[in-house]
Design an enzyme around this catalytic site. Structure first.
Site, mmCIF file in Angstrom:
data_model
loop_
_atom_site.group_PDB
_atom_site.id
_atom_site.type_symbol
_atom_site.label_atom_id
_atom_site.label_comp_id
_atom_site.label_asym_id
_atom_site.label_seq_id
_atom_site.Cartn_x
_atom_site.Cartn_y
_atom_site.Cartn_z
ATOM 1 N N TYR A 169 0.851 -1.195 0.000
ATOM 2 C CA TYR A 169 0.000 0.000 0.000
ATOM 3 C C TYR A 169 0.881 1.238 0.000
ATOM 4 C CZ TYR A 169 -3.784 -3.198 0.794
ATOM 5 O OH TYR A 169 -4.672 -4.231 0.631
ATOM 6 N N SER A 170 0.572 2.175 -0.894
ATOM 7 C CA SER A 170 1.280 3.458 -0.908
ATOM 8 C C SER A 170 0.949 4.199 0.379
ATOM 9 C CB SER A 170 0.822 4.315 -2.083
ATOM 10 O OG SER A 170 1.152 3.691 -3.284
ATOM 11 N N CYS A 371 0.099 7.949 -10.360
ATOM 12 C CA CYS A 371 -0.164 6.778 -9.524
ATOM 13 C C CYS A 371 -1.626 6.360 -9.651
ATOM 14 C CB CYS A 371 0.165 7.101 -8.058
ATOM 15 S SG CYS A 371 0.111 5.647 -7.003
ATOM 16 N N GLU A 411 3.951 5.000 -10.922
ATOM 17 C CA GLU A 411 3.638 3.775 -10.186
ATOM 18 C C GLU A 411 2.184 3.467 -10.465
ATOM 19 O OE1 GLU A 411 6.196 2.790 -6.449
ATOM 20 O OE2 GLU A 411 4.173 3.251 -5.763
ATOM 21 N N TYR A 413 -0.823 0.310 -11.494
ATOM 22 C CA TYR A 413 -1.065 -1.084 -11.164
ATOM 23 C C TYR A 413 -2.318 -1.581 -11.848
ATOM 24 C CZ TYR A 413 -1.641 -5.079 -7.993
ATOM 25 O OH TYR A 413 -1.784 -6.319 -7.454
HETATM 26 C C1 LIG Z 1 3.048 -0.547 -5.132
HETATM 27 C C2 LIG Z 1 1.567 -0.772 -4.856
HETATM 28 C C3 LIG Z 1 0.881 0.160 -4.107
HETATM 29 C C4 LIG Z 1 -0.477 -0.029 -3.856
HETATM 30 N N1 LIG Z 1 -1.140 0.911 -3.123
HETATM 31 C C5 LIG Z 1 -2.438 0.764 -2.872
HETATM 32 C C6 LIG Z 1 -3.143 1.769 -2.123
HETATM 33 O O1 LIG Z 1 -2.581 2.790 -1.724
HETATM 34 N N2 LIG Z 1 -4.461 1.534 -1.855
HETATM 35 C C7 LIG Z 1 -5.108 0.430 -2.310
HETATM 36 O O2 LIG Z 1 -6.306 0.276 -2.012
HETATM 37 N N3 LIG Z 1 -4.468 -0.516 -3.036
HETATM 38 C C8 LIG Z 1 -3.147 -0.374 -3.309
HETATM 39 N N4 LIG Z 1 -2.483 -1.344 -4.004
HETATM 40 C C9 LIG Z 1 -3.196 -2.609 -4.316
HETATM 41 C C10 LIG Z 1 -3.066 -3.574 -3.104
HETATM 42 O O3 LIG Z 1 -1.730 -4.032 -2.991
HETATM 43 C C11 LIG Z 1 -3.937 -4.828 -3.222
HETATM 44 O O4 LIG Z 1 -3.681 -5.430 -4.463
HETATM 45 C C12 LIG Z 1 -5.432 -4.541 -3.116
HETATM 46 O O5 LIG Z 1 -5.736 -3.978 -1.838
HETATM 47 C C13 LIG Z 1 -6.248 -5.830 -3.281
HETATM 48 O O6 LIG Z 1 -5.787 -6.759 -2.342
HETATM 49 P P1 LIG Z 1 -6.800 -7.770 -1.642
HETATM 50 O O7 LIG Z 1 -5.986 -8.705 -0.825
HETATM 51 O O8 LIG Z 1 -7.907 -7.079 -0.981
HETATM 52 O O9 LIG Z 1 -7.415 -8.520 -2.893
HETATM 53 P P2 LIG Z 1 -7.041 -9.994 -3.372
HETATM 54 O O10 LIG Z 1 -7.621 -10.982 -2.454
HETATM 55 O O11 LIG Z 1 -5.578 -10.040 -3.617
HETATM 56 O O12 LIG Z 1 -7.826 -10.048 -4.745
HETATM 57 C C14 LIG Z 1 -7.390 -9.297 -5.848
HETATM 58 C C15 LIG Z 1 -7.993 -9.846 -7.105
HETATM 59 O O13 LIG Z 1 -7.625 -11.183 -7.276
HETATM 60 C C16 LIG Z 1 -8.691 -11.863 -7.926
HETATM 61 N N5 LIG Z 1 -8.602 -13.301 -7.611
HETATM 62 C C17 LIG Z 1 -9.130 -13.972 -6.563
HETATM 63 N N6 LIG Z 1 -8.843 -15.284 -6.629
HETATM 64 C C18 LIG Z 1 -8.110 -15.451 -7.749
HETATM 65 C C19 LIG Z 1 -7.497 -16.559 -8.374
HETATM 66 N N7 LIG Z 1 -7.584 -17.771 -7.855
HETATM 67 N N8 LIG Z 1 -6.825 -16.340 -9.510
HETATM 68 C C20 LIG Z 1 -6.692 -15.115 -10.045
HETATM 69 N N9 LIG Z 1 -7.232 -14.018 -9.490
HETATM 70 C C21 LIG Z 1 -7.941 -14.177 -8.374
HETATM 71 C C22 LIG Z 1 -9.944 -11.251 -7.369
HETATM 72 O O14 LIG Z 1 -11.015 -11.381 -8.289
HETATM 73 C C23 LIG Z 1 -9.524 -9.807 -7.141
HETATM 74 O O15 LIG Z 1 -9.899 -8.973 -8.214
HETATM 75 C C24 LIG Z 1 -1.145 -1.173 -4.326
HETATM 76 C C25 LIG Z 1 -0.433 -2.111 -5.087
HETATM 77 C C26 LIG Z 1 0.891 -1.914 -5.352
HETATM 78 C C27 LIG Z 1 1.627 -2.930 -6.186
HETATM 79 N N1 LIG Z 2 1.554 2.664 -5.969
HETATM 80 C C1 LIG Z 2 0.712 2.005 -6.733
HETATM 81 O O1 LIG Z 2 1.065 1.281 -7.643
HETATM 82 C C2 LIG Z 2 -0.741 2.179 -6.454
HETATM 83 C C3 LIG Z 2 -1.161 2.958 -5.378
HETATM 84 C C4 LIG Z 2 -2.515 3.116 -5.161
HETATM 85 C C5 LIG Z 2 -3.419 2.493 -5.992
HETATM 86 N N2 LIG Z 2 -2.971 1.732 -7.001
HETATM 87 C C6 LIG Z 2 -3.905 1.055 -7.904
HETATM 88 O O2 LIG Z 2 -4.657 2.074 -8.547
HETATM 89 C C7 LIG Z 2 -5.933 1.565 -8.868
HETATM 90 C C8 LIG Z 2 -6.962 2.579 -8.385
HETATM 91 O O3 LIG Z 2 -8.207 2.006 -8.458
HETATM 92 P P1 LIG Z 2 -9.415 2.507 -7.610
HETATM 93 O O4 LIG Z 2 -10.399 1.394 -7.600
HETATM 94 O O5 LIG Z 2 -8.957 3.111 -6.343
HETATM 95 O O6 LIG Z 2 -9.921 3.682 -8.541
HETATM 96 P P2 LIG Z 2 -11.413 4.192 -8.813
HETATM 97 O O7 LIG Z 2 -11.996 4.749 -7.580
HETATM 98 O O8 LIG Z 2 -12.170 3.157 -9.560
HETATM 99 O O9 LIG Z 2 -11.080 5.395 -9.777
HETATM 100 C C9 LIG Z 2 -10.426 5.183 -10.996
HETATM 101 C C10 LIG Z 2 -10.866 6.246 -11.969
HETATM 102 O O10 LIG Z 2 -10.060 6.151 -13.150
HETATM 103 C C11 LIG Z 2 -10.942 6.024 -14.266
HETATM 104 N N3 LIG Z 2 -10.299 5.274 -15.355
HETATM 105 C C12 LIG Z 2 -10.570 4.020 -15.828
HETATM 106 N N4 LIG Z 2 -9.789 3.731 -16.870
HETATM 107 C C13 LIG Z 2 -9.012 4.814 -17.079
HETATM 108 C C14 LIG Z 2 -8.011 5.129 -18.020
HETATM 109 N N5 LIG Z 2 -7.644 4.278 -18.980
HETATM 110 N N6 LIG Z 2 -7.410 6.322 -17.943
HETATM 111 C C15 LIG Z 2 -7.752 7.209 -16.990
HETATM 112 N N7 LIG Z 2 -8.698 6.988 -16.068
HETATM 113 C C16 LIG Z 2 -9.321 5.799 -16.113
HETATM 114 C C17 LIG Z 2 -12.169 5.332 -13.743
HETATM 115 O O11 LIG Z 2 -13.268 5.579 -14.596
HETATM 116 P P3 LIG Z 2 -14.434 4.510 -14.901
HETATM 117 O O12 LIG Z 2 -14.336 3.444 -13.859
HETATM 118 O O13 LIG Z 2 -15.694 5.304 -14.816
HETATM 119 O O14 LIG Z 2 -14.177 4.000 -16.270
HETATM 120 C C18 LIG Z 2 -12.313 6.049 -12.404
HETATM 121 O O15 LIG Z 2 -12.903 7.294 -12.556
HETATM 122 C C19 LIG Z 2 -6.057 0.201 -8.208
HETATM 123 O O16 LIG Z 2 -5.829 -0.758 -9.215
HETATM 124 C C20 LIG Z 2 -4.933 0.212 -7.184
HETATM 125 O O17 LIG Z 2 -4.434 -1.085 -6.927
HETATM 126 C C21 LIG Z 2 -1.655 1.576 -7.262
#
Ligand SMILES: Cc1cc2nc3c(=O)[nH]c(=O)nc-3n(C[C@H](O)[C@H](O)[C@H](O)COP(=O)(O)OP(=O)(O)OC[C@H]3O[C@@H](n4cnc5c(N)ncnc54)[C@H](O)[C@@H]3O)c2cc1C
Ligand SMILES: NC(=O)c1ccc[n+]([C@@H]2O[C@H](COP(=O)([O-])OP(=O)(O)OC[C@H]3O[C@@H](n4cnc5c(N)ncnc54)[C@H](OP(=O)(O)O)[C@@H]3O)[C@@H](O)[C@H]2O)c1
Length: 413
Positions: A169-170, A371, A411, A413
């Site tokens: 998580y960021s 991001c 960054e 994802y």
């Molecule tokens: C650098 C970085 C920073 C991030 N920062 C944030 C942040 O600030 N805030 C944030 O909310 N998230 C962030 N994320 C995303 C976060 O790490 C998690 O991926 C996110 O919270 C989902 O994790 P989870 O355990 O709840 O979901 P998971 O349980 O990991 O599920 C994720 C997905 O896996 C799918 N899945 C389930 N079972 C299977 C299977 N058997 N095979 C394939 N797919 C399956 C599900 O349908 C679901 O869509 C970041 C990710 C990265 C890499």
């Molecule tokens: N450091 C990291 O790598 C990091 C940190 C934080 C989060 N994340 C990732 O960032 C993502 C954020 O998702 P979220 O669920 O929090 O977001 P969200 O609330 O669903 O908001 C995402 C917004 O971006 C729009 N969008 C969809 N496709 C797009 C595109 N091609 N270009 C520009 N905007 C687009 C969506 O529009 P519509 O849905 O209406 O199409 C929506 O308005 C997650 O996958 C999370 O894992 C990564």
């Protein structure tokens, strides 16, 4: 002139385009990011800003961690020996993986209530909820703005593992934490809830109301393992933390840098951490009563609904307090359209200011931070492709050169 040469000429030689930490380029203003314990002396009176307290305690924590592994004395004495818990980035030490998945830090939840800490309101979507959660790390997990931490949920994970694998998580708080004690870290976490999707970890009749009251008992439901664990946390609960990690999204040290921030959804987390430092924390205040930061910070935020506009109150407050330095624009994809009737994505909003942004990006002091969703990268190409072409350049080449100059931080994802 070949494209790449033109780009290089425009941006300046790679690595000199911004004042990298450790650079000898003189600056009268205090550095934006803090000097590490190692080079604090070399910086003279130019006291660092971000992460100062965190970094001051870093040497101690790294040593303690190393001592625990019976390597402390050696790693502290000999500069040539790689230090545990530290990474050198542009000549500066930053905290690095002080706690591993095998030996995580056990912190405590400070805040995570549904109201008022939960940032979003129900939208009708299953995955509407995003929370702002704060952990107490007792000063043992120092970090700087732009880094991430890992959280280990008890599980079961996707393949039944207990505990679950770490999720990154960021970090959404600045180095000093929301309470400015350097003992807390906050995250912005979106709850993953998928109804009748490809995967399910609750069969029909099994889904129970979560802390926000959302439940789908009549459907097959997949609840994200770590995000649900985190969103359901209660103050006093224990939490397992790893890290910190991440060197891609660090702020430049130059207080006169301009910062363009592009965030979709929870991609706002690192931007919040920067903004706290630049416009809120005592650590960012200058002796003249203003801020150490002297540049422009321009935030573009993309969310699906106005009910999902994360940290909007804070952004509105910065807009009022720092009208000459902070600009805030947002794209609400499912409520707004542009003049051509297209869905309002972050790049659609940026296109309204394409000329101004393009000009700003020509300044060697300007950094772009992106991001959130991966799609933003191609969105940037859509937005800036035409203007780059007008200027005899190719956007992808320009972006590559900016990356090389450490001015384009992505960054997604
Ligand atoms: C650098 C970085 C920073 C991030 N920062 C944030 C942040 O600030 N805030 C944030 O909310 N998230 C962030 N994320 C995303 C976060 O790490 C998690 O991926 C996110 O919270 C989902 O994790 P989870 O355990 O709840 O979901 P998971 O349980 O990991 O599920 C994720 C997905 O896996 C799918 N899945 C389930 N079972 C299977 C299977 N058997 N095979 C394939 N797919 C399956 C599900 O349908 C679901 O869509 C970041 C990710 C990265 C890499
Ligand atoms: N450091 C990291 O790598 C990091 C940190 C934080 C989060 N994340 C990732 O960032 C993502 C954020 O998702 P979220 O669920 O929090 O977001 P969200 O609330 O669903 O908001 C995402 C917004 O971006 C729009 N969008 C969809 N496709 C797009 C595109 N091609 N270009 C520009 N905007 C687009 C969506 O529009 P519509 O849905 O209406 O199409 C929506 O308005 C997650 O996958 C999370 O894992 C990564």
């Amino acid at each position: 002139m070949a494209q790449s040469t033109a780009v290089a000429a425009l941006l300046g030689a790679a690595g000199t385009a911004f004042i990298a930490p450790g650079s000898t380029r003189p600056s009268t203003a205090p550095a934006l990011r803090g000097a590490s314990p190692v080079d604090a002396g070399a910086q003279g009176s130019s006291a660092g800003l971000a992460g100062t307290a965190a970094l001051a305690s870093l040497a101690g924590v790294a040593m303690a961690a190393a001592a625990g592994r019976k390597a402390g004395a050696t790693s502290c004495r000999a500069a040539a020996v790689k230090k545990k818990g530290v990474k050198v980035v542009h000549g500066k030490e930053i905290p690095w993986n002080l706690f591993s998945p095998k030996a995580p830090y056990q912190g405590k939840v400070v805040e995570n209530d549904f109201h008022p800490q939960t940032l979003t309101q129900p939208t009708g979507d299953a995955n509407w909820e995003t929370t702002h959660v704060t952990f107490d790390h007792g000063g043992k997990v120092p970090y700087i703005e732009g880094q991430s931490i890992g959280v280990i949920a008890p599980g079961p994970d996707k393949k039944g593992e207990q505990p679950a694998k770490i999720r990154l998580y960021s970090i959404a708080s600045s180095a000093v934490g929301d309470d400015q004690t350097s003992k807390t870290v906050s995250l912005c976490v979106k709850r993953v809830v998928e109804v009748d999707g490809t995967h399910a970890n609750r069969e029909k009749g099994q889904d129970k109301p979560d802390k926000a009251g959302t439940a789908y008992p009549d459907n097959k439901v997949y609840r994200g393992v770590c995000s649900n664990h985190t969103c359901d946390m209660t103050p006093g609960d224990e939490v397992l933390i790893t890290g910190p990690t991440g060197a891609e999204m660090l702020l430049p040290t130059d207080p006169e840098a301009n910062i363009i921030m592009l965030a979709t959804g929870t991609g706002i987390a690192p931007m919040r951490s920067y903004l706290r430092l630049l416009f809120h924390d005592k650590a960012g205040a200058s002796s003249d009563g203003g801020r150490k930061f002297k540049g422009i910070a321009w935030l573009f935020m993309g969310v699906p609904y106005s009910k999902s506009l994360l940290y909007d109150d804070e952004h509105q407050a910065y807009t009022k307090a720092f009208p000459d330095q902070f600009r805030y624009d947002y794209a609400v994809s499912r409520e707004q359209k542009n003049a051509a009737g297209q869905k309002m994505y972050i790049q659609t909003k940026m296109a309204e200011y394409a000329e101004e942004l393009w000009e700003l990006m020509q300044d060697e002091k300007t950094h772009v931070y992106m991001c959130g969703l991966k799609g933003m990268e191609s969105g940037m190409a859509e937005c800036f492709g035409p203007i780059a072409e007008k200027n005899g350049l190719v956007w992808t080449e320009f972006a590559k050169a900016m990356k090389k100059a450490d001015r384009y931080h992505v960054e997604v994802y």
